[in-house]
Scaffold this active site. Structure first.
Site, short mmCIF file in Angstrom:
data_model
loop_
_atom_site.label_atom_id
_atom_site.label_comp_id
_atom_site.label_asym_id
_atom_site.label_seq_id
_atom_site.Cartn_x
_atom_site.Cartn_y
_atom_site.Cartn_z
N GLY A 69 0.83 -1.20 0.00
CA GLY A 69 0.00 0.00 0.00
C GLY A 69 0.86 1.24 0.00
N GLN A 89 2.92 9.99 1.10
CA GLN A 89 4.22 9.31 1.18
C GLN A 89 5.11 9.63 -0.03
OE1 GLN A 89 2.47 5.24 2.16
NE2 GLN A 89 4.39 5.23 3.28
N CYS A 127 5.93 -0.08 7.45
CA CYS A 127 5.57 1.08 6.65
C CYS A 127 6.77 1.48 5.80
CB CYS A 127 5.19 2.23 7.58
SG CYS A 127 4.77 3.75 6.71
N LEU A 128 6.52 1.80 4.52
CA LEU A 128 7.61 2.19 3.63
C LEU A 128 8.28 3.49 4.09
CD1 LEU A 128 5.99 1.39 0.17
CD2 LEU A 128 7.61 0.00 1.46
N HIS A 154 -4.25 1.50 7.66
CA HIS A 154 -2.90 2.07 7.64
C HIS A 154 -2.82 3.24 6.65
CE1 HIS A 154 1.62 1.49 7.91
NE2 HIS A 154 1.51 2.23 6.83
N GLU A 155 -3.39 3.04 5.45
CA GLU A 155 -3.29 4.11 4.43
C GLU A 155 -4.18 5.30 4.80
OE1 GLU A 155 -0.79 3.75 2.72
OE2 GLU A 155 -0.57 1.60 2.96
N HIS A 206 -2.39 7.36 7.21
CA HIS A 206 -1.41 8.25 6.56
C HIS A 206 -2.08 9.54 6.11
CE1 HIS A 206 2.44 6.30 6.30
NE2 HIS A 206 1.96 5.19 5.80
NI NI Z 1 2.82 3.31 5.68
#
Ligand code: NI
Length: 172
Positions: free
Chosen positions: A47, A52, A94-95, A136-137, A140
């Site tokens: 995701g 991000q 998380c990226l 999660h998204e 963000h």
């Molecule tokens: Ni993330």
């Protein structure tokens, strides 16, 4: 299409509530959506939220197969959770916080409403990992990151390690 740089923990754009997308703006988002999908696959991740990659708009992409199965990418514009059930504690990463995973409690199932890339109003139930990814998204897009759910020593330890990486220039 292009792979975009991922903003990391500490970047203010990740702490800013992303803006609602007007229906008239959706047709102009094609290139960004394609770049976000390519970036998610390149990392790889399941995701990615627009902030991000530095774009403060309410848009996220999710593909639990990371591109393995064609047609399994979900494009969520202005997503909103309208119902949730149950609770599961699982490891989450998380990226924007690379190489860290921690246990985070999430709903087992969520019902989300959103606009797809054509601007069509949709809704779906997500279960398990899909529910986790949706939560999660959307977090963000609200400026929330998974480490915010940690407490005590666990939280201190992860934030200290990140601060150290930032100091030594190994983070951005
Ligand atoms: Ni993330």
């Amino acid at each position: 299409m292009a792979v975009l740089p991922i903003r990391k923990y500490g970047d203010p754009v990740l702490r800013t509530r992303a803006k609602e997308i007007e229906p008239s703006e959706i047709s102009g988002l094609g290139a960004l959506i394609d770049d976000m999908v390519e970036t998610m696959y390149a990392e790889p991740g399941v995701g990615l939220a627009a902030n991000q990659v530095g774009v403060s708009q309410r848009l996220a992409v999710i593909d639990l197969t990371v591109g393995e199965e064609p047609g399994s990418v979900h494009v969520l514009i202005n997503p909103e959770i309208v119902e949730s059930e149950g609770e599961i504690l699982e490891e989450e990463g998380c990226l924007s916080i690379p190489d860290f995973v921690e246990l985070v409690s999430r709903p087992e199932r969520v019902r989300v409403t959103y606009l797809d890339r054509e601007g069509t109003a949709k809704e779906m139930w997500g279960e398990g990992l899909m529910a986790r990814a949706i939560c999660h998204e959307i977090d963000h897009l609200n400026g929330v990151m998974f480490v915010d759910y940690l407490r005590g020593m666990k939280k201190d330890r992860i934030l200290k390690r990140i601060q150290k990486l930032i100091k030594t220039g190994d983070w951005y």
